[in-house]
Motif scaffolding. Structure first.
Motif, PDB file in Angstrom:
ATOM      1  N   PRO B  60       0.797  -1.233   0.000  1.00  0.00           N
ATOM      2  CA  PRO B  60       0.000   0.000   0.000  1.00  0.00           C
ATOM      3  C   PRO B  60       0.828   1.282   0.000  1.00  0.00           C
ATOM      4  N   THR B  61       2.037   1.261   0.545  1.00  0.00           N
ATOM      5  CA  THR B  61       2.793   2.519   0.613  1.00  0.00           C
ATOM      6  C   THR B  61       3.856   2.626  -0.477  1.00  0.00           C
ATOM      7  N   MET B  95      -5.735   7.934  -4.238  1.00  0.00           N
ATOM      8  CA  MET B  95      -6.292   8.676  -3.101  1.00  0.00           C
ATOM      9  C   MET B  95      -7.454   7.905  -2.492  1.00  0.00           C
ATOM     10  N   ASP B  98      -6.194   4.947  -0.522  1.00  0.00           N
ATOM     11  CA  ASP B  98      -5.599   5.405   0.739  1.00  0.00           C
ATOM     12  C   ASP B  98      -6.681   5.677   1.777  1.00  0.00           C
ATOM     13  N   GLU B 101      -8.243   2.419   2.972  1.00  0.00           N
ATOM     14  CA  GLU B 101      -7.305   1.414   3.474  1.00  0.00           C
ATOM     15  C   GLU B 101      -7.691   0.849   4.843  1.00  0.00           C
ATOM     16  N   GLY B 102      -7.842   1.728   5.856  1.00  0.00           N
ATOM     17  CA  GLY B 102      -8.084   1.220   7.202  1.00  0.00           C
ATOM     18  C   GLY B 102      -9.529   0.828   7.461  1.00  0.00           C
ATOM     19  N   ARG B 103     -10.426   1.229   6.535  1.00  0.00           N
ATOM     20  CA  ARG B 103     -11.842   0.977   6.757  1.00  0.00           C
ATOM     21  C   ARG B 103     -12.231  -0.452   6.398  1.00  0.00           C
TER      22      ARG B 103
END
Lengths: 309, 168
Positions: B60-61, B95, B98, B101-103
């Motif tokens: 992801p990064t 975007m 990103d 991502e955490g959701r």
């Protein structure tokens, strides 16, 4: 609850600046890109120079790939031909016998035609052949149908010039690079070609459907114009395309509309010819200066006022 | 200038593996659109975008947030899409992912496949809509179908490349 971003850079001030400027660049770039997209809606022919350079870069890759593809394609064909040799041979013999009698008829008509033309003192308006080239690729992942031609501005190709194969019309040049150019195929949705039916000469228009077939509309509304198997040739109306080039054959007819299949298959032709722009009111005397037809824009000649007596 | 703890060769391998290999692989995948065929319909799946997304889902990064601009522009030029369509959509995708991502709590193979395929389908329909005079949407179906079927293959190729990218 939204979790913290994984791009969190920690306490390093430098890392924070790099991340922030990355976002600034991304947002500015996205705004620029949307402006470019909007510009393309208003001027689809913009960025011609950029696309010309892109096709120049692509053409060597495509040429090499084409040689490879042809090598393998040729062996495939050879095996298939070998298997079908006897039936093909019989069919060809029967066709040859038919063709011989038609050839004799055609020679008689040709001779008659020559006498009549001499009688009328007609001047032949032959379009100038500008260049020859190969179709080496196409837009494989875009819904527009644009082929790449292996001849460009250096060979005298300009945008707008019609492109034909030996058996029929292919399309016209959209934009040129130095060594290659992009050809708008007949099957593209934005391609419009004025045609007439070879059988009775009634006029119509051919536009692309984007799936390899063409949409035909007659100009005499309401009349049942098209029959299955009718051949359409360019009419030369409005200039650009010279008259008498085979375009398509009708495969379905419904009222004054019809569906047609192109006669020249751009995926199968070997060489294509780029022709000069056709002007209906072109003087019979020598070739006009190159600069007059090399402007690249669509011709603004009046629709065939001079040609009708 | 400090030479750090890495040798010259190791530093080159790090830069190659972290930056150059993903970029080059995405560009080469875009260049599949240069295959030397003239077809009646668009049939080539957007391999450049598929590889780009696979790298994004693997790491992801890895992509900087602005990398969709140059890679998208390259893809636009190669594939013949409207210039700017790829630049804009690839950046927006980064975007969006990103933000997502955490959701998303759980992820598995089917999830990667379905979100990749959805993104590719939306992208193809968007590019079709941006084409000034476009044909019927039915002409897109073969391309979308091929993209859906070939996406797992692209995922495997990317994963294999990911295992080898630092070993040069």
């Amino acid at each position: 609850m939204a979790p913290p971003s994984h791009r969190r850079p920690g306490f390093s001030r430098r890392a924070q600046y790099v991340l922030f400027s990355g976002y600034v660049v991304a947002v500015l770039g996205a705004i620029t890109a949307s402006l470019l997209v909007v510009a393309a809606q208003f001027d689809p022919r913009g960025f011609r120079a950029v696309q010309g350079v892109a096709s120049d870069v692509a053409s060597p890759f495509m040429s090499v790939g084409r040689v490879i593809a042809r090598t393998f394609g040729a062996t495939d064909d050879a095996i298939a031909h070998y298997l079908a040799a006897i039936s093909t041979n019989d069919a060809l013999k029967a066709e040859l016998a038919r063709a011989r009698s038609r050839l004799i008829e055609a020679r008689i008509i040709e001779a008659q035609n020559r006498e009549l033309r001499a009688l009328l003192q007609l001047q032949d308006q032959r379009p100038d052949v500008v260049a020859h080239g190969r179709l080496i690729g196409s837009t494989l992942s875009d819904s527009r149908r644009i082929a790449t031609l292996s001849a460009g501005a250096q060979a005298g190709v300009r945008s707008g010039y019609p492109v034909r194969a030996a058996n029929g019309l292919i399309g016209r040049v959209l934009n040129t690079g130095t060594y290659s150019s992009r050809v708008l195929l007949l099957s593209d949705a934005s391609s419009v070609v004025p045609v007439r039916i070879l059988r009775d000469g009634s006029p119509g228009f051919v536009t692309g459907n984007g799936d390899g077939t063409l949409d035909v509309r007659g100009l005499n509304a309401g009349a049942r114009l098209f029959r299955r198997g009718d051949i359409l040739v360019t009419s030369g109306t409005g200039g650009l395309y010279p008259p008498g080039i085979p375009v398509a054959i009708i495969i379905r007819s419904r009222g004054d509309e019809g569906t047609a299949a192109p006669i020249a298959n751009p995926g199968a032709v070997d060489y294509v010819t780029v022709l000069g722009l056709f002007h209906p009111d072109k003087p019979a005397d020598p070739v006009p200066p190159r600069s007059a037809i090399a402007t690249g824009a669509a011709p603004v000649t009046p629709p065939q006022a001079a040609a009708t007596p | 200038m400090s030479r750090g703890i890495y040798s010259e060769h190791e530093r080159f391998a790090l830069i190659w593996g972290a930056r150059i290999a993903p970029t080059i692989s995405t560009m080469i995948a875009s260049m599949f659109a240069w295959a030397p065929f003239v077809t009646d319909m668009p049939i080539m799946p957007p391999f450049g975008l598929m590889v780009f997304l696979c790298w994004r889902f693997l790491h992801p990064t890895m992509w900087p947030i602005w990398v969709g601009l140059p890679l998208g522009l390259f893809d636009d030029l190669v594939s013949g899409h409207v210039i700017g369509a790829g630049m804009l959509s690839w950046t927006l995708m980064l975007m969006l992912f990103d933000w997502l991502e955490g959701r998303i709590v759980w992820r598995d193979w089917m999830f990667g496949w379905s979100i990749g395929v959805t993104t590719v389908t939306v992208y193809l329909i968007g590019a079709w809509m941006l084409t000034p005079i476009h044909p019927s949407i039915i002409t897109l179906l073969p391309q979308i179908l091929l993209a859906i079927l070939l996406y797992p293959l692209v995922m495997h190729v990317c994963a294999a490349l990911d295992n080898r990218r630092f070993r040069i």
